[in-house]
Motif scaffolding. Structure first.
Motif, PDB file in Angstrom:
ATOM      1  N   TYR A 208     -12.940  10.525  -0.473  1.00 30.75           N
ATOM      2  CA  TYR A 208     -11.548  10.151  -0.677  1.00 30.75           C
ATOM      3  C   TYR A 208     -11.431   8.643  -0.720  1.00 30.75           C
ATOM      4  O   TYR A 208     -12.091   7.935   0.022  1.00 30.75           O
ATOM      5  N   ASN A 209     -10.593   8.149  -1.611  1.00 29.11           N
ATOM      6  CA  ASN A 209     -10.264   6.737  -1.486  1.00 29.11           C
ATOM      7  C   ASN A 209      -8.805   6.460  -1.794  1.00 29.11           C
ATOM      8  O   ASN A 209      -8.176   7.112  -2.614  1.00 29.11           O
ATOM      9  N   LEU A 210      -8.306   5.508  -1.055  1.00 26.88           N
ATOM     10  CA  LEU A 210      -6.902   5.122  -1.107  1.00 26.88           C
ATOM     11  C   LEU A 210      -6.810   3.893  -1.998  1.00 26.88           C
ATOM     12  O   LEU A 210      -7.373   2.854  -1.679  1.00 26.88           O
ATOM     13  N   SER A 211      -6.125   4.037  -3.126  1.00 27.02           N
ATOM     14  CA  SER A 211      -6.113   2.951  -4.106  1.00 27.02           C
ATOM     15  C   SER A 211      -4.730   2.350  -4.261  1.00 27.02           C
ATOM     16  O   SER A 211      -3.730   3.004  -4.027  1.00 27.02           O
ATOM     17  N   MET A 212      -4.724   1.102  -4.684  1.00 23.96           N
ATOM     18  CA  MET A 212      -3.444   0.438  -4.929  1.00 23.96           C
ATOM     19  C   MET A 212      -3.662  -0.713  -5.896  1.00 23.96           C
ATOM     20  O   MET A 212      -4.762  -1.198  -6.090  1.00 23.96           O
TER      21      MET A 212
ATOM     22  N   ALA B  35     -19.145  10.644   6.111  1.00 23.36           N
ATOM     23  CA  ALA B  35     -18.230   9.553   6.453  1.00 23.36           C
ATOM     24  C   ALA B  35     -16.822   9.943   6.050  1.00 23.36           C
ATOM     25  O   ALA B  35     -16.533  10.139   4.879  1.00 23.36           O
ATOM     26  N   LEU B  36     -15.957  10.072   7.040  1.00 20.95           N
ATOM     27  CA  LEU B  36     -14.574  10.463   6.771  1.00 20.95           C
ATOM     28  C   LEU B  36     -13.664   9.239   6.811  1.00 20.95           C
ATOM     29  O   LEU B  36     -13.888   8.314   7.599  1.00 20.95           O
ATOM     30  N   PHE B  37     -12.660   9.267   5.990  1.00 24.34           N
ATOM     31  CA  PHE B  37     -11.664   8.203   5.971  1.00 24.34           C
ATOM     32  C   PHE B  37     -10.540   8.594   6.920  1.00 24.34           C
ATOM     33  O   PHE B  37     -10.022   9.701   6.847  1.00 24.34           O
TER      34      PHE B  37
ATOM     35  N   MET C  87       0.833  -1.189   0.000  1.00 22.84           N
ATOM     36  CA  MET C  87       0.000   0.000   0.000  1.00 22.84           C
ATOM     37  C   MET C  87       0.870   1.242   0.000  1.00 22.84           C
ATOM     38  O   MET C  87       1.788   1.345   0.797  1.00 22.84           O
ATOM     39  N   PRO C  88       0.600   2.167  -0.880  1.00 24.02           N
ATOM     40  CA  PRO C  88       1.399   3.387  -0.898  1.00 24.02           C
ATOM     41  C   PRO C  88       1.153   4.212   0.354  1.00 24.02           C
ATOM     42  O   PRO C  88       0.034   4.292   0.844  1.00 24.02           O
ATOM     43  N   VAL C  89       2.191   4.816   0.904  1.00 23.22           N
ATOM     44  CA  VAL C  89       2.037   5.740   2.027  1.00 23.22           C
ATOM     45  C   VAL C  89       2.113   7.139   1.441  1.00 23.22           C
ATOM     46  O   VAL C  89       3.181   7.614   1.101  1.00 23.22           O
TER      47      VAL C  89
ATOM     48  N   GLN D 118     -14.996  13.391   2.742  1.00 28.10           N
ATOM     49  CA  GLN D 118     -15.811  12.290   2.237  1.00 28.10           C
ATOM     50  C   GLN D 118     -15.547  12.099   0.747  1.00 28.10           C
ATOM     51  O   GLN D 118     -15.378  13.057  -0.002  1.00 28.10           O
TER      52      GLN D 118
ATOM     53  N   LEU E 240      -6.406   1.874   9.691  1.00 31.75           N
ATOM     54  CA  LEU E 240      -7.347   2.547   8.795  1.00 31.75           C
ATOM     55  C   LEU E 240      -8.764   2.300   9.276  1.00 31.75           C
ATOM     56  O   LEU E 240      -9.117   1.192   9.652  1.00 31.75           O
ATOM     57  N   SER E 241      -9.576   3.342   9.233  1.00 29.91           N
ATOM     58  CA  SER E 241     -10.961   3.166   9.659  1.00 29.91           C
ATOM     59  C   SER E 241     -11.825   4.284   9.105  1.00 29.91           C
ATOM     60  O   SER E 241     -11.375   5.109   8.326  1.00 29.91           O
ATOM     61  N   ALA E 242     -13.087   4.287   9.521  1.00 28.66           N
ATOM     62  CA  ALA E 242     -14.042   5.302   9.073  1.00 28.66           C
ATOM     63  C   ALA E 242     -14.582   6.031  10.283  1.00 28.66           C
ATOM     64  O   ALA E 242     -14.681   5.462  11.370  1.00 28.66           O
TER      65      ALA E 242
END
Lengths: 229, 229
Positions: free
Chosen positions: A223-227, A197-199, A77-79, A221, A177-179
């Motif tokens: 935002y998404n973390l992709s890989m 809903a916040l990441f 996973m990218p940081v 809200q 990681l959570s919501a």
DNA sequence: CAGTGGTCTAGACCACCCA
DNA sequence: GGGTGGTCTAGACCACTGC
């Protein structure tokens, strides 16, 4: 006719997922495989080492190499470093410091990082914007006992994250990681509705045995973390 | 006096983070480093290769090895298999199938996976419980053109994920993490309030060039995905 | 103790790709 | 064209650990 370490790897992977070698089964040793595939032992070693890193195999001296009972799958996973993330997407990055205080560590933080009772922390709150739109809220604590150098630098113009990653050699990181629901404060800062809903990313960092930093990041809200892997 | 590849790696890392070699700087080639550190070129190669995998270096034939301009930091994130995750935590795992239908792919899914217009998909919805408490909601689509074998197995008693990971050799995965508000349906299933912040994982999987699966997982509020590195 | 993986070596050839 | 990393080889010694 010689076997490439990539071919060998994929052939071994086939035998594992294909069931030739069942879960927990013992594989032939490196010398035998080298003979079977007509290659050097070093080649077998590399193929098996990488499969072990991938989590498919388990290797022990003398005991040999076995198929892992529970394939330990994982992702890279990218940081994200916030400035790069925003500028990399072609947006203009802006930073704003909200708060920068030095005080005794709050109870929950002392518990979280196993700090001494008298621990003093530098607490930095800041916002990061992409093209003027709120992007990330940053809440960061430095343990000044473990990291005295964190007392002096100014975080007025550029983020504490940039100073931290460039200056501090750290070893252990715990990331979670959570919501989370946006309360009134956060919705104001991130420009979302209350209840959005916040990441959330939380990170605790140690240098050796010494806790040095705890950070909570909240993203708008959507935002998404992709890989990929 | 000879240098171990681990020592070499850590010495090189020191020179990178310590600033001996600045961002974008060209490192000496493998032969020269082998001479400097009094070791074989293969040793240098391994040390540099692993640093490149870590994201600190960038290697190109003929061009040489350079310090990455933007250190590509990353984490190994565990990919949880739900049953293991729950049972590993000492809880009792229970599975319930909600829906299992075969139908033409909806528009958004066709777009997401670049499916043909006539693509048929098997749609499986299920719940996973820990000690009887809702833990994860699973929404999964199989592309039956790309993965015909997904048509027949029964997912009544055990999850589609277990069949999938054990049967299907896949290559490319795209994964995305985000947060989502619980609507009425989801709050009912997950036993949370309407408006709760759910943690969402979306995963698209290809076997070679062929899209085979898309999955959306939603976790009850409070769930967090943790890792160390 | 003995078998296994872990690593290093010195040399070789190749593939790539910048000048 | 020529320099660089990418890989393989055949052999060696060592470290660990199960027997």
């Amino acid at each position: 006719m010689k076997t490439d370490f990539r071919e060998l790897k994929s052939e071994l992977r086939q035998r594992i997922v294909g069931g030739t070698w069942k879960l927990g089964a013992l594989l032939p040793n490196e010398v035998d495989l080298a003979a079977e595939f007509n290659c050097a032992r070093a080649t077998v070693n590399r193929a098996m080492r990488e499969l072990a890193e991938e989590g498919l195999l388990e290797r022990k001296r003398k005991a040999g190499t076995r198929v892992r009972q529970v394939p330990r799958r994982h992702v890279r996973m990218p940081v994200p470093l916030i400035r790069n993330e925003i500028e990399g997407a072609g947006s203009r990055y802006r930073y704003a410091l909200l708060e920068d205080t030095i005080a005794p560590a709050p109870d929950w933080l002392r518990a979280r990082l196993s700090l001494h009772d008298e621990a003093e922390v530098r607490h930095v709150r800041a916002m990061h914007y992409a093209d003027g739109v709120p992007y990330q809220y940053e809440d960061r604590w430095f343990n000044l006992l473990g990291l005295p150098t964190a007392r002096t630098p100014s975080f007025a113009e550029s983020g504490a994250a940039e100073w931290f990653v460039s200056e501090v050699p750290f070893s252990d990181v715990e990331m979670s990681l959570s919501a989370q629901i946006a309360d009134a404060d956060m919705s104001g800062l991130l420009g979302t509705e209350v209840g959005a809903a916040l990441f959330r990313i939380e990170r605790a960092v140690w240098a050796g045995e010494v806790p040095v930093n705890f950070t909570r990041l909240l993203y708008r809200q959507g935002y998404n973390l992709s890989m990929r892997y």
